[in-house]
Design a protein around this motif. Sequence first.
Motif, PDB file in Angstrom:
ATOM      1  N   ASP A  44       5.315   3.791   2.255  1.00  0.00           N
ATOM      2  CA  ASP A  44       5.033   3.932   0.831  1.00  0.00           C
ATOM      3  C   ASP A  44       3.766   3.198   0.386  1.00  0.00           C
ATOM      4  N   GLU A  45       3.502   2.024   0.942  1.00  0.00           N
ATOM      5  CA  GLU A  45       2.339   1.256   0.494  1.00  0.00           C
ATOM      6  C   GLU A  45       1.046   2.036   0.749  1.00  0.00           C
ATOM      7  N   ALA A  46       0.922   2.596   1.957  1.00  0.00           N
ATOM      8  CA  ALA A  46      -0.259   3.397   2.276  1.00  0.00           C
ATOM      9  C   ALA A  46      -0.319   4.638   1.390  1.00  0.00           C
ATOM     10  N   ALA A  47       0.828   5.270   1.157  1.00  0.00           N
ATOM     11  CA  ALA A  47       0.856   6.481   0.328  1.00  0.00           C
ATOM     12  C   ALA A  47       0.411   6.186  -1.092  1.00  0.00           C
ATOM     13  N   GLN A  48       0.854   5.082  -1.658  1.00  0.00           N
ATOM     14  CA  GLN A  48       0.468   4.722  -3.022  1.00  0.00           C
ATOM     15  C   GLN A  48      -1.023   4.415  -3.102  1.00  0.00           C
ATOM     16  N   TRP A  49      -1.533   3.686  -2.120  1.00  0.00           N
ATOM     17  CA  TRP A  49      -2.966   3.337  -2.097  1.00  0.00           C
ATOM     18  C   TRP A  49      -3.806   4.613  -2.031  1.00  0.00           C
ATOM     19  N   LEU A  50      -3.452   5.508  -1.129  1.00  0.00           N
ATOM     20  CA  LEU A  50      -4.244   6.719  -0.918  1.00  0.00           C
ATOM     21  C   LEU A  50      -4.068   7.716  -2.064  1.00  0.00           C
ATOM     22  N   SER A  51      -2.891   7.776  -2.655  1.00  0.00           N
ATOM     23  CA  SER A  51      -2.680   8.641  -3.812  1.00  0.00           C
ATOM     24  C   SER A  51      -3.534   8.179  -4.985  1.00  0.00           C
ATOM     25  N   GLY A  52      -3.644   6.863  -5.144  1.00  0.00           N
ATOM     26  CA  GLY A  52      -4.505   6.322  -6.190  1.00  0.00           C
ATOM     27  C   GLY A  52      -5.964   6.637  -5.953  1.00  0.00           C
ATOM     28  N   PHE A  53      -6.384   6.555  -4.715  1.00  0.00           N
ATOM     29  CA  PHE A  53      -7.776   6.864  -4.375  1.00  0.00           C
ATOM     30  C   PHE A  53      -8.085   8.342  -4.607  1.00  0.00           C
ATOM     31  N   LEU A  54      -7.190   9.211  -4.179  1.00  0.00           N
ATOM     32  CA  LEU A  54      -7.454  10.647  -4.203  1.00  0.00           C
ATOM     33  C   LEU A  54      -7.125  11.290  -5.553  1.00  0.00           C
ATOM     34  N   GLY A  55      -6.261  10.630  -6.331  1.00  0.00           N
ATOM     35  CA  GLY A  55      -5.828  11.244  -7.583  1.00  0.00           C
ATOM     36  C   GLY A  55      -4.838  12.366  -7.363  1.00  0.00           C
ATOM     37  N   LYS A  56      -4.125  12.276  -6.248  1.00  0.00           N
ATOM     38  CA  LYS A  56      -3.128  13.293  -5.900  1.00  0.00           C
ATOM     39  C   LYS A  56      -2.048  12.646  -5.046  1.00  0.00           C
ATOM     40  N   ALA A  57      -0.810  13.017  -5.296  1.00  0.00           N
ATOM     41  CA  ALA A  57       0.286  12.460  -4.510  1.00  0.00           C
ATOM     42  C   ALA A  57       0.177  12.926  -3.066  1.00  0.00           C
ATOM     43  N   CYS A  58       0.032  11.972  -2.159  1.00  0.00           N
ATOM     44  CA  CYS A  58      -0.123  12.311  -0.751  1.00  0.00           C
ATOM     45  C   CYS A  58       0.599  11.286   0.110  1.00  0.00           C
ATOM     46  N   ARG A  59       0.742  11.623   1.369  1.00  0.00           N
ATOM     47  CA  ARG A  59       1.340  10.740   2.362  1.00  0.00           C
ATOM     48  C   ARG A  59       0.387  10.639   3.538  1.00  0.00           C
ATOM     49  N   LEU A  60       0.444   9.508   4.229  1.00  0.00           N
ATOM     50  CA  LEU A  60      -0.355   9.279   5.427  1.00  0.00           C
ATOM     51  C   LEU A  60       0.547   9.428   6.644  1.00  0.00           C
ATOM     52  N   VAL A  61       0.121  10.250   7.597  1.00  0.00           N
ATOM     53  CA  VAL A  61       0.901  10.442   8.815  1.00  0.00           C
ATOM     54  C   VAL A  61       0.027  10.146  10.032  1.00  0.00           C
ATOM     55  N   GLN A  62       0.699   9.891  11.149  1.00  0.00           N
ATOM     56  CA  GLN A  62       0.011   9.523  12.389  1.00  0.00           C
ATOM     57  C   GLN A  62       0.625  10.313  13.531  1.00  0.00           C
ATOM     58  N   VAL A  63      -0.205  10.673  14.525  1.00  0.00           N
ATOM     59  CA  VAL A  63       0.318  11.461  15.637  1.00  0.00           C
ATOM     60  C   VAL A  63       0.306  10.641  16.928  1.00  0.00           C
ATOM     61  N   PRO A  64       1.467  10.268  17.460  1.00  0.00           N
ATOM     62  CA  PRO A  64       1.518   9.671  18.796  1.00  0.00           C
ATOM     63  C   PRO A  64       1.313  10.770  19.836  1.00  0.00           C
ATOM     64  N   GLU A  65       0.955  10.368  21.026  1.00  0.00           N
ATOM     65  CA  GLU A  65       0.590  11.346  22.057  1.00  0.00           C
ATOM     66  C   GLU A  65       1.706  12.354  22.315  1.00  0.00           C
ATOM     67  N   HIS A  66       2.952  11.906  22.357  1.00  0.00           N
ATOM     68  CA  HIS A  66       4.029  12.821  22.717  1.00  0.00           C
ATOM     69  C   HIS A  66       4.380  13.799  21.593  1.00  0.00           C
ATOM     70  N   ARG A  67       3.758  13.627  20.420  1.00  0.00           N
ATOM     71  CA  ARG A  67       3.994  14.550  19.311  1.00  0.00           C
ATOM     72  C   ARG A  67       2.771  15.417  19.009  1.00  0.00           C
ATOM     73  N   ALA A  68       1.786  15.374  19.887  1.00  0.00           N
ATOM     74  CA  ALA A  68       0.598  16.210  19.712  1.00  0.00           C
ATOM     75  C   ALA A  68       0.967  17.682  19.880  1.00  0.00           C
ATOM     76  N   ARG A  69       0.091  18.550  19.381  1.00  0.00           N
ATOM     77  CA  ARG A  69       0.360  19.990  19.457  1.00  0.00           C
ATOM     78  C   ARG A  69      -0.449  20.620  20.580  1.00  0.00           C
ATOM     79  N   ASP A  70      -0.047  21.829  20.978  1.00  0.00           N
ATOM     80  CA  ASP A  70      -0.779  22.558  22.000  1.00  0.00           C
ATOM     81  C   ASP A  70      -2.152  22.978  21.469  1.00  0.00           C
ATOM     82  N   ILE A  71      -3.144  22.964  22.346  1.00  0.00           N
ATOM     83  CA  ILE A  71      -4.440  23.497  21.980  1.00  0.00           C
ATOM     84  C   ILE A  71      -4.301  25.001  21.745  1.00  0.00           C
ATOM     85  N   PRO A  72      -4.817  25.516  20.638  1.00  0.00           N
ATOM     86  CA  PRO A  72      -4.657  26.945  20.340  1.00  0.00           C
ATOM     87  C   PRO A  72      -5.130  27.839  21.488  1.00  0.00           C
TER      88      PRO A  72
END
Length: 267
Positions: A106-134
């Motif tokens: 939540d702390e990161a989401a509030q900081w970034l939502s304030g910066f962007l002026g839009k409700a947003c969330r910050l997400v991160q991708v660990p290696e085992h959750r990466a997607r296939d190359i198209p």
Amino acid sequence: MLRLSSLYRFPMKSAKGEPLQQAQVDALGLAGDRRWMLVDAENGRFLTQRAFPRMSQLSALWNAAGGLSLKAEGLPDLDVPLPEPDANLRGTFVWGAPMFVPDAGDEAAQWLSGFLGKACRLVQVPEHRARDIPGSLLPEEKVGFADGFPLLLIGQASLDDLSARVGRPLEMLRFRPNLVVEGSEAYAEDGWTRIRIGGVEFSVAKGCSRCILTTIDPATGERSADREPLTTLKGYREREGEVYFGQNLINRSNGVLEVGMAVEVLE
């Protein structure tokens, strides 16, 4: 002689990049590159400079602890710890590919939502959750939050040629490459299929199609009134409705890259 003249990492998709002298290459490209992303808090859609040019003024840099350090004018600095890789998962998608990745809190989401002026969330991708190359048929070919491929290469001579055609110097960072090579002819990278830098081999996958993001000045966040350099690129780099500049790469091994290393064209 061809050499690696610049290295760039973009820890958060569509935020500021950071120049590096040395970088580790891992299973998803440059270590720490495009491993973080902003998503719409309501629908999980990823957010970029295409719709929010202000993101070009957001400093989101990878830190030694593996987390993210956020800085922006008018806001206090914030260090975001690396989230647990299998907790607080949030659904999102990158160009139609679904992903379930950890939310940074939540702390990161509030900081970034304030910066962007839009409700947003910050997400991160660990290696085992990466997607296939198209389009890849190889299960080991994965990518994080980059649009399609782990790495992007541009020849310095190609940018110099484009700048001359536009009539003013253009910043390399508006094209957001990871690797810049000097010593080649303009657009020589279009004909490469396999290269080696230091001990790391790369396949050249395909040309990089460009969008309105290239018209945003990385220093100010303002769009070019004349839609340059996209207008000029369309005049001589358009194929089948797409405009190409730079080449997407897939690394075939891991290792360390350093500015000044020789670049060898294998095929």
